[in-house]
Design an enzyme around this catalytic site. Sequence first.
Site, PDB file in Angstrom:
ATOM      1  N   GLU A 257      35.804  25.275  35.096  1.00  0.00           N
ATOM      2  CA  GLU A 257      35.137  24.831  33.436  1.00  0.00           C
ATOM      3  C   GLU A 257      35.147  26.291  32.682  1.00  0.00           C
ATOM      4  O   GLU A 257      35.084  27.076  33.179  1.00  0.00           O
ATOM      5  CB  GLU A 257      33.027  25.242  33.926  1.00  0.00           C
ATOM      6  CG  GLU A 257      33.363  22.993  34.274  1.00  0.00           C
ATOM      7  CD  GLU A 257      31.177  23.790  34.220  1.00  0.00           C
ATOM      8  OE1 GLU A 257      30.641  23.581  33.568  1.00  0.00           O
ATOM      9  OE2 GLU A 257      31.210  23.541  35.652  1.00  0.00           O
ATOM     10  N   ARG A 482      31.150  27.449  50.654  1.00  0.00           N
ATOM     11  CA  ARG A 482      31.214  27.748  49.529  1.00  0.00           C
ATOM     12  C   ARG A 482      31.515  29.536  49.482  1.00  0.00           C
ATOM     13  O   ARG A 482      30.576  29.686  50.676  1.00  0.00           O
ATOM     14  CB  ARG A 482      30.597  27.747  47.952  1.00  0.00           C
ATOM     15  CG  ARG A 482      28.801  28.360  48.327  1.00  0.00           C
ATOM     16  CD  ARG A 482      28.466  28.001  46.834  1.00  0.00           C
ATOM     17  NE  ARG A 482      29.053  29.289  45.910  1.00  0.00           N
ATOM     18  CZ  ARG A 482      28.674  29.275  44.740  1.00  0.00           C
ATOM     19  NH1 ARG A 482      27.498  28.151  44.003  1.00  0.00           N
ATOM     20  NH2 ARG A 482      28.913  30.337  43.679  1.00  0.00           N
ATOM     21  N   LYS A 492      27.183  33.150  36.634  1.00  0.00           N
ATOM     22  CA  LYS A 492      27.447  32.914  34.703  1.00  0.00           C
ATOM     23  C   LYS A 492      27.032  33.207  34.257  1.00  0.00           C
ATOM     24  O   LYS A 492      27.283  34.379  32.923  1.00  0.00           O
ATOM     25  CB  LYS A 492      28.872  31.520  34.475  1.00  0.00           C
ATOM     26  CG  LYS A 492      29.652  31.332  35.000  1.00  0.00           C
ATOM     27  CD  LYS A 492      30.745  30.165  34.390  1.00  0.00           C
ATOM     28  CE  LYS A 492      31.780  29.597  35.845  1.00  0.00           C
ATOM     29  NZ  LYS A 492      32.298  28.254  34.536  1.00  0.00           N
TER      30      LYS A 492
END
Length: 799
Positions: A257, A482, A492
Amino acid sequence: MEELVPIFVKIGLSEQKAKDTAKNKKLAPSLEAVIDEAKVRDTGCDKEAGNLLYQLASTITKDALKHRAYIVGKIMSGDLKSADQVSAAIKYVEDCPEPIPTDAFNEAAGVGIVITPEQIKTGVAEYINANKENIVENRYRVLGPSLANTRKSSALRWADGVAVKNELEAQFLALLGPKDERDAPQKKKKKEKKEAPAANQKKKVEEEKPVNLSNMFFEGEISKLHKPGGNKQIKPELMEEHLKTTGGKVVTRFPPEPNGYLHIGHAKAINVNFGYGKAHNGVTYLRYDDTNPEAEEEKYFLSILETVQWLGFEPFKITYSSDYFQELYELAVKLIKKGLAYTCQCTGEEIHAHRGGDDGGARTACVHRDRPIEETLEQFQKMKEGRYKEGETTLRMKMDLENGNPQFWDLIAYRVLFTPHHRTGSEWCIYPTYDFTHCLVDSFENITHSLCTTEFRQSRESYYWLVDAVEVYKPVQWEYGRLNVTGTIMSKRKILKLVNEKHVHGWDDPRMYTLVGIRRRGVPPEAINSFVLELGVTTAKSTIDVTRFDAKVRDYLDKTVPRTMVIMDPIKVTLENITDDYVEWVTAPNMPRKPEMGEYKIPFSKVFYIDSSDFREVDSKDYYRLAPGKTVGLLHVPRPVRCVDVKKDSNGKITELVCRYENEGEFKKPKTYIHWVAEAPQLGSPVKLDEVRLYEPLFNHSNPDAAPGGFLNDINKDSLTIVKGALASVGIYDQISDWVKKTGGKNKESMRWQFVRTGYFSLDYDTELDVTKEGKDALGKIIVNRTVTLKEDSAKQSS
């Protein structure tokens, strides 16, 4: 579901795995049903059979579910003895009618086939003979792919995996001998024009080859993923068209993104997606998932591409989810016409309540769920025309509210947003959500393997539901664990808070574990890729201690960067027994014991500087550096010096050390050597560094989020120390000039050093550099960042 834990333990699961399984709302009932079908709820079974039952429960597909009891029977009878056989059994029965033909099933699942050690030896030998030239050339770097390929051969399809691995390793050893330096990361020389070198010209630093990531894709679960064409479709013609378009190639994608800068966790995602494609001679898209115009900025798009390329990967194509807005809209209309989507005027709070609320209660349908198709089409058209306010109406998918998976609770497909889009402007005021967009764009781009992290595991079923609902090609989604690193913040939102509240200097602050921050700190991309390679690809979530990352960076830099001497806290030293104009040129290697990296000359003069940490007024037996009356060696200088006097100012601060240069007669070899920088202004020495930025961890603890009051309360107030007045050897000019010739002076952070006995450093972006000039004339303000400290034991620190 705690009552299931002892039942799961009885079939051989560890206590912790049994607890984790019992908490899994999807897997727990499936495994319980399998145990009941095996009739071992009370008695339990041996661990080997239990592992196979667990595999069956966790991997059985929807199409194979009706034949689950049959496979259970085959496991308990001993017909299915391995994980490969269970996987093959599941795949066979997906398209199998009742009753299952026993002979065909046995053949498909390898029932009754016994591969002897001699057959394994022969099969491995045949493979090695057929690929001998490649194996001899690439040695142990092809061991992983060779194992995967031998396992796929018909002769060894049902052989014991461990036995095949052991035999292959034994035959590699017999052919190649033990691993040696040829099997370490290789070095690649750049082609240079042949010309007569100057007397003191240095050879260019050789670079390591990018890390070979392919082996990680031929080991573990990821090695068992389907080949292109092996994933079943709702209509056979969809696969035919897919293979016609791709030519049977592996196609992956990296879909960030563009609403922030990438972080260290994305380095793994980049390596996995691009690496898997490359390992299988396929291609990888870089696709910007740009469906939220409120958060997307051009700087993020540019940074993402630059970061991917910096890590050594080149996209097959660069695409945008917004490329497909029209196609996505048309499929939304198709979904409505099939009665599988409806417009909904519920608020966010109401939707949450219908999904069971905070207490996880019963799920209920909202009053809009059964809205007539024509009315939904009309309202969706009004959404598209901008006739609803933001948040007033959404389009939701009519999925399965009874399903235990939250990803089936009528997810939102479209919402109204009047923010102009960076690419489509004001053409659209409705935007598809991630849950609607992601799988469909994967389909449009013919992705074969949609690789993502395990937090998307529950999305796999809804992913498949949607592509089948609109009857388009269905990729396969597979999840891996992950990457998290201790002492960091990856969110973020939280990173933005750190930036906006001025706790750091920006997204590329070297204390941050954004990739732009890590890069600015001087961490080489090869070290990051090597770090990811070392971790491998598994389904387990991994939180790696940051010291392990630092060790990988340190190890890479130790083998690749030139050495120079820099004094952080200078003390002036004057030699009383040599003339004022004395200059002795000494030779310093760019790297000890690596003559191929070249050397440079530096002056040694009457006056020079040492670091304050290398002098003590009060000597001790366990101290080997300079002290009054004591002799110490100077790096690269042929003879030692002895301290004879200490001068101080009126405040008692040391201003100068007076020493003698032992340049006559015999001398005893010093126990230690220290670094130094000459005072020879006529020769450009010393080089003054305007700033040396010493970075420490940004947070005090390994888990900043766990700090009382949150991560902002865990910030290390001493995470940055700026040293002004450090002095560098004049050899730094030659090293920078050599780097400029090699790189054009681009990417300042790639000019890296080991400051001898101090740490690893790199040029910061704030350094003033004129690449049209040479030597000291090319440099204005010089600013360096510490990349990582030296690895020194406590004894060395105190000596």
